[in-house]
Design a protein around this motif. Structure first.
Motif, mmCIF file in Angstrom:
data_model
loop_
_atom_site.group_PDB
_atom_site.id
_atom_site.type_symbol
_atom_site.label_atom_id
_atom_site.label_comp_id
_atom_site.label_asym_id
_atom_site.label_seq_id
_atom_site.Cartn_x
_atom_site.Cartn_y
_atom_site.Cartn_z
ATOM 1 N N SER A 269 34.327 30.369 33.696
ATOM 2 C CA SER A 269 34.048 29.710 35.098
ATOM 3 C C SER A 269 33.998 30.847 35.978
ATOM 4 N N GLY A 270 33.431 30.277 37.103
ATOM 5 C CA GLY A 270 33.151 31.162 38.342
ATOM 6 C C GLY A 270 34.594 31.475 39.089
ATOM 7 N N CYS A 271 34.713 32.516 39.962
ATOM 8 C CA CYS A 271 36.084 32.877 40.384
ATOM 9 C C CYS A 271 35.798 33.519 41.620
ATOM 10 N N LYS A 272 34.980 32.879 42.519
ATOM 11 C CA LYS A 272 34.672 33.352 43.869
ATOM 12 C C LYS A 272 35.818 33.260 44.731
ATOM 13 N N PRO A 273 36.137 34.108 45.851
ATOM 14 C CA PRO A 273 35.303 35.145 46.191
ATOM 15 C C PRO A 273 35.684 36.449 45.482
ATOM 16 N N SER A 274 36.819 36.364 44.648
ATOM 17 C CA SER A 274 37.709 37.458 44.300
ATOM 18 C C SER A 274 36.819 38.264 43.074
ATOM 19 N N GLU B 166 38.730 38.107 36.472
ATOM 20 C CA GLU B 166 39.872 37.993 37.117
ATOM 21 C C GLU B 166 40.591 37.299 35.948
ATOM 22 N N GLY B 167 41.881 37.945 35.553
ATOM 23 C CA GLY B 167 42.532 37.688 34.241
ATOM 24 C C GLY B 167 43.743 36.873 34.750
ATOM 25 N N ALA B 168 43.994 36.291 35.908
ATOM 26 C CA ALA B 168 45.071 35.480 36.269
ATOM 27 C C ALA B 168 44.662 34.116 36.783
ATOM 28 N N ALA B 169 43.531 33.803 36.800
ATOM 29 C CA ALA B 169 43.057 32.436 37.522
ATOM 30 C C ALA B 169 43.773 31.188 37.254
ATOM 31 N N THR B 170 44.377 31.215 36.135
ATOM 32 C CA THR B 170 45.000 29.846 35.528
ATOM 33 C C THR B 170 46.518 30.271 35.065
ATOM 34 N N ALA C 96 45.733 52.237 53.014
ATOM 35 C CA ALA C 96 45.248 51.074 52.255
ATOM 36 C C ALA C 96 44.420 49.945 53.188
ATOM 37 N N LYS C 97 43.699 49.106 52.321
ATOM 38 C CA LYS C 97 42.793 48.260 52.879
ATOM 39 C C LYS C 97 43.346 46.734 52.646
ATOM 40 N N VAL C 98 43.530 46.236 53.884
ATOM 41 C CA VAL C 98 43.806 45.020 53.941
ATOM 42 C C VAL C 98 42.726 44.013 53.732
ATOM 43 N N GLU C 99 42.497 43.358 52.439
ATOM 44 C CA GLU C 99 41.473 42.480 52.286
ATOM 45 C C GLU C 99 41.201 41.615 53.067
ATOM 46 N N TYR C 100 42.264 40.900 53.521
ATOM 47 C CA TYR C 100 42.057 39.523 54.276
ATOM 48 C C TYR C 100 43.330 39.022 54.818
ATOM 49 N N PHE C 101 43.580 38.379 55.794
ATOM 50 C CA PHE C 101 44.743 37.572 56.054
ATOM 51 C C PHE C 101 44.268 36.054 56.271
ATOM 52 N N VAL C 102 44.917 35.152 55.547
ATOM 53 C CA VAL C 102 44.436 33.869 55.868
ATOM 54 C C VAL C 102 45.732 32.967 56.149
#
Ligand code: SF4
Length: 342
Positions: free
Chosen positions: A75-80, A138-142, A336-342
């Protein structure tokens, strides 16, 4: 400290025994006196006991299904990431706000896939298809893949596979702390090891059967010293009296553990608490006495795709949380890089 996950029962797909890992697990569970049953398919497991939904959920979380991953497509895993890497499904912990409660629905039992060589071969094909671009998996999607790692070694093998890839990269996230077996894997900096953390009191209240904040922070320190690129997801962030102090303590604890060398390639993902109507009803079903803040009237409704709107904090709280968290991360970890805040 939580105990190592030991399944109460193991359910095998017959075909899993044709793989060395399937055989190994079968022999091991026999030695451990774990009751073993068989099923035609890891997608159709029946007979997990439980008088009501809560009991059945608890029993499922102690049931390990050993199967093979048949579908070749990921499966896809956008956007990560570009793809999900299917190694394991579910997790034995009981976090009240676990996203898997919604996505796994009636199948919360744990699954591990023993045809790891086929899975990694398929990953290799996807990497070739996208060359010369880098492809992320990504190894922890589910799942949370750490609790079953001591039994299967699936992450170790995957990390070393990606260590040898020039154009493939791997990432996963865990709330667990049993990371020692992974510290010697040859990763070559190609796996980003992320920890999902929270303020100590939030973990204590809502993340049942998971390691404490202090234990996760110590594990992160070990992973950092093993040279892995490191990341933290701070989620879900709650707004309550003195929340600033609690999240300040979390970042301070990380500051105490992380060596300087780990701070040049460090990421933070910041996610404020939110819920959908469906998630709320699942939570109330499984944790009827929950103290999670789930009042729609206190939140702002954010329309989502396919009608799955979310209840998020209002603008004022959101801005306050965003500014505070970003400033604090910057204060403790300026590189460090803050990738995002949501
Ligand atoms: S540790 Fe992660 S996967 Fe496991 S129950 Fe908690 S949120 Fe869900």
């Amino acid at each position: 400290m939580i105990n190592q996950f030991v399944p109460k029962r193991a359910i095998f797909e017959q075909q899993a025994l044709e793989y060395p890992l399937g055989q190994e697990l079968y022999e091991r569970f026999k030695e451990m006196n774990i009751p073993i049953q068989f099923t035609g398919s890891h997608n159709r497991v029946t007979g997990i006991p439980g008088k009501n939904h809560q009991e059945a959920f608890g029993e499922a979380k102690r049931t390990l299904v050993v199967g093979i991953r048949k579908s070749k497509d990921f499966s896809g895993c956008k956007p990560s990431a570009h793809y999900q890497l299917p190694l394991t499904t579910s997790c034995p912990s009981m976090c009240e706000y676990c996203y898997l409660a919604t996505t796994l629905g009636k199948k919360p039992y744990l699954r591990v896939y023993v045809n790891i060589d086929d899975i990694l071969k398929q990953a290799d094909r996807y990497i070739q298809e996208r060359a010369p671009e880098i492809t992320w998996f990504e190894g922890a999607a589910t799942s949370d893949p750490i609790p079953t790692e001591y039994l299967t070694g699936l992450l170790y093998k995957t990390i070393e596979f990606f260590g040898a890839q020039s154009l493939g990269r791997f990432r996963f996230v865990t709330k667990h702390d049993k990371v020692d077996s992974l510290l010697t894997a040859v990763h070559n900096g190609h796996t980003r090891f992320r920890f999902s953390v929270n303020a100590a009191n939030i973990i204590e209240k809502y993340e049942h059967a998971t390691p404490s904040m202090a234990e996760r922070v110590i594990a992160a320190g070990k992973v950092a010293r093993a040279g892995y690129p490191l990341g933290f997801i701070i989620a879900p962030i709650f707004y309550y009296d003195n929340w600033e102090q609690d999240y300040h303590s979390l970042l301070g604890a990380l500051d105490d553990q992380l060596p300087q060398a780990a701070r040049d390639d460090l990421t933070f993902e910041l996610i404020s608490h939110r819920f959908t109507k469906r998630a709320k009803s699942n939570i109330l079903d499984l944790f009827p006495a929950t103290t999670l803040p789930l009042e729609e009237g206190e939140r702002k409704y954010k329309y989502g795709q396919f009608g799955y709107g979310k209840y998020i904090y209002g603008d004022q709280e959101m801005n306050q949380m965003k500014n505070y968290m970003k400033t604090e991360v910057d204060k403790f970890f300026p590189r460090a890089k803050v990738e995002y805040f949501v």
